[in-house]
Motif scaffolding. Sequence first.
Motif, short mmCIF file in Angstrom:
data_model
loop_
_atom_site.label_atom_id
_atom_site.label_comp_id
_atom_site.label_asym_id
_atom_site.label_seq_id
_atom_site.Cartn_x
_atom_site.Cartn_y
_atom_site.Cartn_z
N LYS A 112 -4.79 16.23 -0.80
CA LYS A 112 -6.14 16.38 -1.36
C LYS A 112 -6.07 16.40 -2.89
O LYS A 112 -5.06 16.75 -3.49
N GLU A 113 -7.22 16.03 -3.48
CA GLU A 113 -7.37 16.03 -4.94
C GLU A 113 -6.27 15.22 -5.61
O GLU A 113 -5.64 15.64 -6.59
N ILE A 114 -6.02 14.02 -5.07
CA ILE A 114 -5.04 13.12 -5.67
C ILE A 114 -5.66 12.46 -6.90
O ILE A 114 -6.72 11.82 -6.81
N ASP A 115 -5.03 12.64 -8.05
CA ASP A 115 -5.58 12.10 -9.30
C ASP A 115 -5.07 10.67 -9.50
O ASP A 115 -3.87 10.46 -9.78
N PRO A 116 -5.94 9.66 -9.37
CA PRO A 116 -5.48 8.27 -9.52
C PRO A 116 -4.99 7.96 -10.93
O PRO A 116 -4.20 7.02 -11.13
N ALA A 117 -5.43 8.74 -11.92
CA ALA A 117 -5.05 8.46 -13.31
C ALA A 117 -3.61 8.87 -13.60
O ALA A 117 -3.09 8.54 -14.67
N ILE A 143 1.93 -7.44 2.88
CA ILE A 143 2.86 -6.35 2.59
C ILE A 143 2.82 -5.97 1.11
O ILE A 143 2.93 -4.80 0.75
N ARG A 144 2.61 -6.95 0.24
CA ARG A 144 2.59 -6.67 -1.19
C ARG A 144 1.41 -5.80 -1.61
O ARG A 144 1.40 -5.25 -2.72
N GLU A 145 0.41 -5.71 -0.74
CA GLU A 145 -0.76 -4.91 -1.08
C GLU A 145 -0.55 -3.42 -0.78
O GLU A 145 -1.40 -2.60 -1.10
N TYR A 146 0.57 -3.08 -0.12
CA TYR A 146 0.88 -1.67 0.09
C TYR A 146 1.16 -1.02 -1.26
O TYR A 146 1.82 -1.63 -2.14
N LYS A 147 0.72 0.20 -1.47
CA LYS A 147 0.95 0.91 -2.73
C LYS A 147 2.38 1.44 -2.81
O LYS A 147 2.90 1.66 -3.91
N ASN A 194 -2.93 4.95 -11.91
CA ASN A 194 -3.95 3.90 -11.89
C ASN A 194 -3.72 2.84 -10.81
O ASN A 194 -4.25 1.73 -10.90
N MET A 195 -2.92 3.20 -9.75
CA MET A 195 -2.71 2.27 -8.64
C MET A 195 -3.76 2.46 -7.54
O MET A 195 -4.07 1.52 -6.82
N PHE A 196 -4.28 3.68 -7.43
CA PHE A 196 -5.31 3.94 -6.43
C PHE A 196 -6.65 3.47 -6.95
O PHE A 196 -7.04 3.81 -8.08
N GLU A 197 -7.38 2.72 -6.14
CA GLU A 197 -8.68 2.19 -6.54
C GLU A 197 -9.78 3.06 -5.95
O GLU A 197 -9.75 3.41 -4.77
N LEU A 255 -8.85 11.29 -2.67
CA LEU A 255 -8.73 11.09 -4.12
C LEU A 255 -9.67 12.00 -4.88
O LEU A 255 -10.78 12.31 -4.42
N LYS A 256 -9.23 12.39 -6.05
CA LYS A 256 -10.06 13.21 -6.93
C LYS A 256 -11.13 12.33 -7.56
O LYS A 256 -10.85 11.24 -8.06
#
Length: 752
Positions: free
Chosen positions: A396-401, A443-447, A471-474, A504-505
């Motif tokens: 929880k509260e994953i910061d994408p930045a 497969i390349r689209e996996y984070k 900045n990988m999480f959209e 995501l946060k």
Amino acid sequence: MSVRLRKTSQTLLRTGLAVATAGALLFSANIAPAYATTTSPKFGTTAVVPVPPSSHSLAAQNVTVKVEGKHISVSWERAATFRGEYRVALMEGNRILIARNGRATTAEFGPDRLEAGHTYYIAIHALDDWNIDPVPGSGVLSDNFVIEDDAPATPDAPGGNTTPEENNPGTTPIVEAPSVPNRLSARLVTGDTTAIEAFWFEPTEGAPITGYEVKLVGSDDSTVVANADMTAGLPEYWKFTGLNPGVSYQVQVRAQNAGGWGEWTALSDAVIVPADQDAYKMRIDEDGFGAFVHQNGHVATVSWSPTGDEPEHSIYLVRIVCVKACGATFKSHFEQFEAHGHLTNWKLERLPAGVFQAQIKLINGNKFSKVVTSAPFKIGNPTEIADPKLVVTPTKEIDPAKANTFEVSGTGYLGDGAARGVYVVIADTSVWTPGTTPDVNRIREYKAVVPVSELEIRNGAFSTSLTVPANMFEPGKQYFVGTMAAHALSIVDRTLDQRVDLSLKQAEPTVEPTVEPTVEPTVEPTVEPTVEPTVEPTVEPTTEPTVEPTMEPTVEPSTEPSVEPTVEPTVEPSVMVMADGVEINSFTKGEAISLELVFTKAPEGSMWEVVLHSNPVSLGTVTVKDGRAMLAVSAETAAKFVPGEHSLQFRQLGAASPQLIKLAWSVKKAESAPSVTVKPTPDGAGAGAGANGVPGKTGKAGKGSLVETGAAGKSGSESLAKTGVDAMTLALLSLTMLAAGAAVLRSRKAQG
């Protein structure tokens, strides 16, 4: 050889004792007899049989065997480490005459099956965990003994061994009252849960005993005193019946001889008559239920111990369920057994390899006991089955930045799917969803992807970590940490697919503070006066009337009717009742019938109580097997039916949400035998169809005869209606006959 040696030693001992006694009697009148003999008016000579002890840890200890005529009493002490049952057996050679199993430490034999002059011995064995087979090496065997005649021993007392009464005939002998009876115990009577039975052994001193008085003391201050039946084969026993439920009782007993009554024993342990009799009768002996695997490892036997208190017509339902690794095609096995039947075990010879448990439940109509489950047992060499569980931190509260590292651990990653390891991935649901085949082109689209080799999985467990750069999480996408089988198995094996969602946060708003102060002062004064008067009158009247009427009638009627009728009927089960291969919807009062019930959408193994309403008559309980069940209705049960319109109801038992099936049903009156006899009269009245439907003869009325249709006093139209001929047909027939008659008449006149 050991039996022959015991017999030889016993013969030599008896011969030696006889010679010693004869010598004492012949050569000295003042010498006491060579051995003492205790006598009893009931059993004759008393003998204590030697019992060699056993060093086995489960063997019975301090075994005592007493022989009194044709009565044998055996007692022993339980081994300190043993909590199971013992089997005590009366043996003649290698043949078991009588055997008893139980947790008691006493047993009685005789006089049945015992014959004077025959040689016997006692064998006691500890039983295995299922109380079926003796534990090897745990046997304790008594020496051989010979049953003598029942006549009481009367040893001679020659010379100076005379009693005071013989030397002084005028004196009255002094007899002391007996000591207290030994080893008093009490318990509920098997099969009668409002009765208590008491057992005891005769006093050590004071023989012969002429009577026993038994006292029952209740916690409700009640007291019952009874005299034991001294003419019974076992007078040291009494049963109290008709006791009050919920009351605790204790027993006392005292003995009587020529010297009077002895002292009362101490009160026995309390025995409680169950307050809820129905619930007590529905209990299961949990200690007596279990499953064990035979030595070959492929066959198991489930056994249970009936309490003897089960309600009449109740059944035991035994089910075998899979714990793990039983194969994809295995379905639970079940079977039912009569509670008062002779079968108390179920041998399972066709179970696949796997780990199983046995379950048992007692059922009586719509009442059933709790389910008792055995310990797991293994058949064969089962293949390990995957049962993956995934733990991820944080979620929880994953910061994408920022860059985020996730710690991942898994358990239950077993079976064929884990043969090449496991992939741990981070992706969004548009790229792959666990349970579906992944697209190799995405497969390349996996984070993130981390392979865990099969060598890193220990007993199904692994741990690893994944890092996703900043900045990988959209925003707006649903991400998760998931697992799948590795390498080529990732395409064909879905047993290791798991998923833990990430939250995501949310980004803080940055636009609102800068826009509001600059835009509002400039726009409001100029726009509001010009736009509001012109837009509101033109838009509101045209938009609201046109949208609301068209949306409501088109959406609501089309959605609700299409969903409800198609979903609800698929859930409800149904049943078709057949007899002799034909569907029926009625019974005949007093007639027995066998029914075949064909169920649709009823759960396999479900149980249903069948009742005829509205005057309720229970027809029994059935179990669905392969969608069918059989039910026999006896003539005695059918005699309770009331003619008329009813409903036949099937009520599901033991389900969290029981189903109820109702069928329109009718009960017909029993048909009386068609045995009407018509007596002839001088004027011909009463003539009708006889036994064979021939008019003009008397006898029993045949089906559809004039006697049947006319004798009941019904109108001619009603009688004709029964024949199937209507009035118009008769009229046409009459006209045809009249025309034919007129034609014949004209022909005759022309000829004349």
